[in-house]
Write an enzyme that holds these catalytic residues in place. Structure first.
Site, mmCIF file in Angstrom:
data_model
loop_
_atom_site.group_PDB
_atom_site.id
_atom_site.type_symbol
_atom_site.label_atom_id
_atom_site.label_comp_id
_atom_site.label_asym_id
_atom_site.label_seq_id
_atom_site.Cartn_x
_atom_site.Cartn_y
_atom_site.Cartn_z
ATOM 1 C CG HIS A 18 -0.178 0.051 2.526
ATOM 2 N ND1 HIS A 18 0.343 1.211 3.063
ATOM 3 C CD2 HIS A 18 0.122 -0.940 3.406
ATOM 4 C CE1 HIS A 18 0.934 0.948 4.209
ATOM 5 N NE2 HIS A 18 0.823 -0.353 4.448
ATOM 6 N N GLY A 31 -0.026 -2.016 12.198
ATOM 7 C CA GLY A 31 -0.697 -3.298 12.359
ATOM 8 C C GLY A 31 -2.059 -3.299 11.695
ATOM 9 C CD GLU A 92 1.670 -5.283 8.229
ATOM 10 O OE1 GLU A 92 1.854 -6.510 8.033
ATOM 11 O OE2 GLU A 92 2.439 -4.391 7.802
#
Length: 223
Positions: A18, A31, A92
């Protein structure tokens, strides 16, 4: 080996991290916190999409977290592609109690564990509720591939996260997760693995040529 003596490329899986977020820039552990792309990240995603404009993809698979989903949506809109799927297995790593903290804050509170994370990451489980290990991430990411991209006949693309990409690349290369920090995957970089007669080969890793600015312009903000 194919009958004519040449290796046969069966499919490719393109992998895009990303674009940048505010927390990437601030050096915070993101996270599974759903932090959106910042202005730079949106521009990076647009440039990645241009790289895939008109490119035939069977499907785009994304993490449901908005920073990866929006990156994937832009690529999907530019490519020749009809299938767009969000899969939670591509999220993630859950950093547990570290999420939202800066590197310095984690160092002050969890110094020994942070040192282990930087030197022997394969042995760390993130502290606090929901905290994951790299093995956890790799296991669910590979399972996500098996129900998505590996079921496709043509080229596909994943829009996902740093830890997911690094653990998948370790899986494709057949190397231990101890090598995690030897991989550098900048924001909105492109990697791919191709399958030659069924054997995965990493053909591109962390490429940011579409973002411009030369070799020294992009710093991986992985923590």
């Amino acid at each position: 080996m194919a009958k004519n003596g040449k290796e046969r490329t069966e499919m490719r899986i393109f992998m895009v991290r990303h674009g940048e977020t505010k927390w990437n820039r601030e050096g915070r552990f993101q996270g599974q916190m759903d932090i959106p792309l910042n202005e730079t990240g949106l521009a990076q995603a647009d440039r990645a999409a241009e790289r895939f404009r008109g490119f035939p993809l069977e499907a785009v698979f994304v993490s449901p977290l908005s920073r990866a989903r929006v990156t994937g949506e832009k690529i999907f809109a530019a490519a020749r592609c009809e299938n767009f799927v969000a899969d939670p297995g591509l999220m993630e790593i859950n950093h547990g109690a570290w999420e939202g903290l800066t590197f310095d804050e984690v160092s002050a509170r969890y110094g020994a564990l942070l040192e282990q994370w930087r030197s022997r990451p394969e042995g760390v489980r993130m502290p606090g509720p929901g905290g994951e290990s790299l093995e956890d991430v790799q296991r669910r990411a590979v399972a996500a591939l098996e129900r998505t991209a590996l079921n496709c006949r043509g080229d596909t693309l994943l829009a996902t996260h740093d830890a997911v990409l690094k653990t998948l690349i370790c899986h494709f290369l057949g190397v231990p997760l101890a090598h995690y920090w030897r991989l550098k995957i900048p924001n909105c970089s492109v990697s791919y693995v191709e399958f030659l007669d069924g054997t995965p080969q990493v053909g591109l890793l962390g490429d940011v040529s579409h973002l411009g600015g030369g070799f020294d312009s992009f710093v991986s903000k992985s923590l």
